[in-house]
Design a protein around this motif. Structure first.
Motif, PDB file in Angstrom:
ATOM      1  N   UNK A 416       0.846  -1.191   0.000  1.00 21.38           N
ATOM      2  CA  UNK A 416       0.000   0.000   0.000  1.00 21.38           C
ATOM      3  C   UNK A 416       0.886   1.246   0.000  1.00 21.38           C
ATOM      4  N   UNK A 417       0.705   2.081  -0.992  1.00 21.97           N
ATOM      5  CA  UNK A 417       1.521   3.286  -1.139  1.00 21.97           C
ATOM      6  C   UNK A 417       0.629   4.505  -0.907  1.00 21.97           C
ATOM      7  N   UNK A 418       0.885   5.230   0.186  1.00 23.55           N
ATOM      8  CA  UNK A 418       0.133   6.456   0.462  1.00 23.55           C
ATOM      9  C   UNK A 418       0.700   7.578  -0.396  1.00 23.55           C
ATOM     10  N   UNK A 419      -0.179   8.294  -1.074  1.00 24.68           N
ATOM     11  CA  UNK A 419       0.261   9.258  -2.080  1.00 24.68           C
ATOM     12  C   UNK A 419       0.564  10.637  -1.513  1.00 24.68           C
ATOM     13  N   UNK A 420      -0.130  11.052  -0.460  1.00 23.39           N
ATOM     14  CA  UNK A 420       0.110  12.370   0.138  1.00 23.39           C
ATOM     15  C   UNK A 420       0.043  12.255   1.652  1.00 23.39           C
ATOM     16  N   UNK A 421       0.596  13.270   2.327  1.00 22.64           N
ATOM     17  CA  UNK A 421       0.597  13.292   3.788  1.00 22.64           C
ATOM     18  C   UNK A 421      -0.148  14.486   4.359  1.00 22.64           C
ATOM     19  N   UNK A 422      -0.434  15.471   3.523  1.00 23.12           N
ATOM     20  CA  UNK A 422      -1.043  16.714   3.996  1.00 23.12           C
ATOM     21  C   UNK A 422      -2.561  16.608   3.871  1.00 23.12           C
ATOM     22  N   UNK A 423      -3.267  16.862   4.974  1.00 26.72           N
ATOM     23  CA  UNK A 423      -4.717  16.684   5.007  1.00 26.72           C
ATOM     24  C   UNK A 423      -5.482  17.844   4.418  1.00 26.72           C
ATOM     25  N   UNK A 424      -5.219  18.147   3.163  1.00 28.14           N
ATOM     26  CA  UNK A 424      -5.902  19.244   2.488  1.00 28.14           C
ATOM     27  C   UNK A 424      -6.432  18.748   1.153  1.00 28.14           C
ATOM     28  N   UNK A 425      -7.652  19.139   0.821  1.00 30.40           N
ATOM     29  CA  UNK A 425      -8.283  18.620  -0.391  1.00 30.40           C
ATOM     30  C   UNK A 425      -7.513  19.007  -1.646  1.00 30.40           C
ATOM     31  N   UNK A 426      -7.064  20.256  -1.715  1.00 29.52           N
ATOM     32  CA  UNK A 426      -6.342  20.685  -2.914  1.00 29.52           C
ATOM     33  C   UNK A 426      -4.957  20.053  -2.987  1.00 29.52           C
ATOM     34  N   UNK A 427      -4.508  19.420  -1.901  1.00 28.75           N
ATOM     35  CA  UNK A 427      -3.246  18.691  -1.902  1.00 28.75           C
ATOM     36  C   UNK A 427      -3.454  17.198  -2.107  1.00 28.75           C
ATOM     37  N   UNK A 428      -4.695  16.804  -2.434  1.00 26.50           N
ATOM     38  CA  UNK A 428      -4.928  15.425  -2.832  1.00 26.50           C
ATOM     39  C   UNK A 428      -5.625  14.537  -1.833  1.00 26.50           C
ATOM     40  N   UNK A 429      -5.922  15.035  -0.629  1.00 25.26           N
ATOM     41  CA  UNK A 429      -6.607  14.212   0.363  1.00 25.26           C
ATOM     42  C   UNK A 429      -8.084  14.069  -0.003  1.00 25.26           C
ATOM     43  N   UNK A 430      -8.649  12.907   0.272  1.00 23.82           N
ATOM     44  CA  UNK A 430     -10.061  12.647  -0.008  1.00 23.82           C
ATOM     45  C   UNK A 430     -10.891  13.129   1.175  1.00 23.82           C
ATOM     46  N   UNK A 431     -11.916  13.924   0.907  1.00 21.59           N
ATOM     47  CA  UNK A 431     -12.796  14.441   1.953  1.00 21.59           C
ATOM     48  C   UNK A 431     -14.130  13.702   1.900  1.00 21.59           C
ATOM     49  N   UNK A 432     -14.549  13.197   3.057  1.00 15.05           N
ATOM     50  CA  UNK A 432     -15.817  12.481   3.164  1.00 15.05           C
ATOM     51  C   UNK A 432     -16.722  13.180   4.170  1.00 15.05           C
ATOM     52  N   UNK A 433     -18.004  13.153   3.902  1.00 15.16           N
ATOM     53  CA  UNK A 433     -18.992  13.735   4.807  1.00 15.16           C
ATOM     54  C   UNK A 433     -19.062  12.875   6.069  1.00 15.16           C
ATOM     55  N   UNK A 434     -18.714  13.487   7.208  1.00 12.52           N
ATOM     56  CA  UNK A 434     -18.732  12.759   8.475  1.00 12.52           C
ATOM     57  C   UNK A 434     -19.721  13.327   9.466  1.00 12.52           C
ATOM     58  N   UNK A 435     -20.771  13.971   8.977  1.00 10.71           N
ATOM     59  CA  UNK A 435     -21.720  14.624   9.884  1.00 10.71           C
ATOM     60  C   UNK A 435     -22.452  13.644  10.795  1.00 10.71           C
TER      61      UNK A 435
END
Length: 549
Positions: A416-435
């Motif tokens: 498993x290769x993690x592609x990014x480390x920064x928790x920002x959407x424009x930096x590639x992190x996936x954002x999910x609705x957690x309401x």
């Protein structure tokens, strides 16, 4: 036509020197028509084509130099005055100068043959400091081709050339634009279809175009801005939102210090990650020493997080795993920055708000942040795995830039290769609705933390927690950052949501922001003016240019 006829009659009636001067002066009225008149006059054989067309060329060239000098003498002064000075500063001009030095020659030569482009290009050449000798030689070369082309055509074809010139002046710019668009279409859309990688990149571009979560900020906010304007009119203040958090400069709209915000949350105890500010006024070795002291005194272990003290959207954030990476980072950044412990666990964005008249606040949005992963098959390179992944292909350019050093490596099967480390959407992190994760326990704990910060009412926490259950119970929270007025309810970027949902949510957020700010204003909180806000934005933009990418 009458103007050309009159000029031809005068030219052929005058002595050669006077005719030469008249043609030169006539180019200041119309370059192309004067060239035609010079050619028609030469066709009468009463004036040499070498004299008439050369005179037209000299006049055109002198006019070009005049435009250049106008830009050189007056362009800079215009840029130093409002409104241009509000959007352009010295660094913007420096970048423009660099661009023009690299590409100006081609632009100048092409503009001679594209109607409507000469004036802006030549004035810009002077304004952006292109060398006078270089500009003179380039425009002279262009005129040597252009004047004989038009004047010689008129001499050989007579008045039949006029309809052609009229069509050129009417459609030349449009034709040039059409050719450029056709060329771009071939390069960007046709050529990539010849390879599998090219076709996958086209798929990624298409998905970015049709999927809301990848839309650029201007498209995301275009329908929201009119509503913000309506709120400003209703509350009689364009910048009322800056009063939403009196404890943060400008409410946290731009340029706020992350270090100061975290310090104002110190009453929350171990809920706040440990960090240390590294002032830009210190030299490199002094800042490195601060990092060493921070690690030794706090007991923080590698990796650590480095980030600008004033930053947005993940700009300039780096995970450093050893002191050499810290040194390299600090050598490149010339603004204050932070070294921060790397909190463990899952990351969430939790949006909190409380009206000053309310006893308790509430959570209006939770975003679960998922760091994208591709799984190796023992055959494909990392680049191929990214291009094959149905979501990663949408951001393949960013992922492959971040992972450039290992893009051609072949991960083991099942790796498993993690592609990014920064928790920002424009930096590639996936954002999910957690309401669905909002619980009374979590709201109580976040309300307690927020009330430690006097003057905070509206913003988004970036948190790390050991697990989902810890989040629900409000236990083990670690505040990484707290963002103010410009915070977004980032759950809207969940792929399950569309633009209508996103726009409606953003409008509700801004309405709530203005309501809280209005209450604060009524209680005496200051509202930052537009000019001051613009200065803060420009200062932040200047600092942002040194953020390591």
């Amino acid at each position: 036509m009458e103007w050309i006829d009159g000029l031809v009659e005068r030219v052929v009636a005058l002595p050669p020197v006077a005719a030469w001067v008249l043609i030169v002066l006539a180019t200041f009225v119309s370059e192309d028509l004067t060239c035609i008149a010079a050619g028609l006059a030469a066709a009468t054989e009463r004036i040499s084509p070498w004299h008439s067309i050369a005179a037209a060329g000299v006049g055109i060239w002198l006019g070009d130099l005049g435009l250049y000098l106008a830009g050189r003498w007056f362009g800079r002064a215009a840029l130093a005055r409002a409104p241009l000075k509000w959007v352009l500063d010295a660094e913007d001009l420096a970048r423009g100068e660099g661009w023009f030095r690299a590409r100006g020659a081609a632009v100048i030569l092409i503009s001679r043959f594209v109607p409507g482009t000469r004036l802006p290009v030549y004035v810009a050449s002077g304004t952006l400091g292109l060398g006078f000798v270089r500009f003179s030689l380039l425009t002279a070369l262009a005129v040597v081709v252009w004047a004989p082309l038009i004047g010689g055509g008129a001499m050989l074809l007579g008045r039949e050339v006029l309809p052609w010139i009229e069509q050129y002046q009417r459609w030349g710019l449009l034709a040039a634009v059409a050719l450029v668009l056709a060329w771009l279409t071939v390069i960007r859309l046709v050529v990539p279809t010849f390879t599998w990688a090219g076709r996958r990149r086209l798929v990624g571009r298409w998905k970015r175009l049709v999927q809301w979560e990848f839309w650029p900020a201007w498209a995301t906010y275009a329908p929201v801005v009119p509503y913000i304007g309506l709120l400003a009119l209703r509350h009689r203040s364009l910048t009322l939102f800056t009063a939403v958090n009196p404890g943060i400069p400008a409410g946290g709209f731009v340029g706020e210090s992350k270090d100061e915000i975290l310090r104002k949350l110190e009453g929350a105890g171990d809920r706040i990650v440990r960090s240390r500010r590294l002032p830009a006024t210190l030299d490199l070795e002094a800042r490195l020493q601060l990092v060493r002291e921070f690690l030794e005194i706090s007991g923080v272990e590698w990796p650590v997080v480095l980030k600008p003290d004033a930053g947005q959207r993940g700009s300039g954030v780096l995970y450093a795993r050893e002191l050499g990476e810290v040194r390299e980072y600090l050598a490149r950044i010339d603004v204050d920055c932070l070294v921060q412990e790397c909190a463990r666990g899952e990351e969430f964005g939790v949006f909190y708000c409380r009206k000053p008249s309310e006893e308790r606040g509430r959570i209006v949005s939770i975003t679960r942040k998922v760091f994208p992963v591709v799984v190796g098959d023992g055959v494909s390179t990392l680049e191929e795995l990214v291009l094959r992944d149905p979501r990663a292909v949408c951001m393949e350019r960013h992922y492959l830039r971040v992972n450039a050093a290992r893009a051609q490596a072949i991960p083991r099967e099942g790796e498993r290769v993690q592609l990014v480390e920064i928790g920002n959407h424009c930096k590639g992190t996936i954002f999910l609705d957690g309401n669905e994760l909002v619980t009374p326990e979590l709201e109580r704990e976040l309300d307690r933390v927020s009330k430690c910060f006097d003057g905070f009412f509206f913003g988004r926490y970036d948190l790390r927690v050991p697990s989902l259950e810890h989040l629900r119970r409000g236990e083990g929270l670690k505040v990484i950052e707290l963002n103010g007025a410009t915070s977004e309810p980032t759950h809207i970027y969940d792929a399950r949501h569309g633009p209508l949902y996103g726009w409606a949510t953003l409008c509700r957020q801004w309405r709530l922001l203005f309501e809280i700010a209005a209450e604060n204003r009524a209680r005496g909180a200051p509202v930052v003016g537009a000019a001051e806000l613009l200065r803060a934005w420009r200062e932040y933009r200047r600092g942002q240019r040194s953020h390591p990418s």
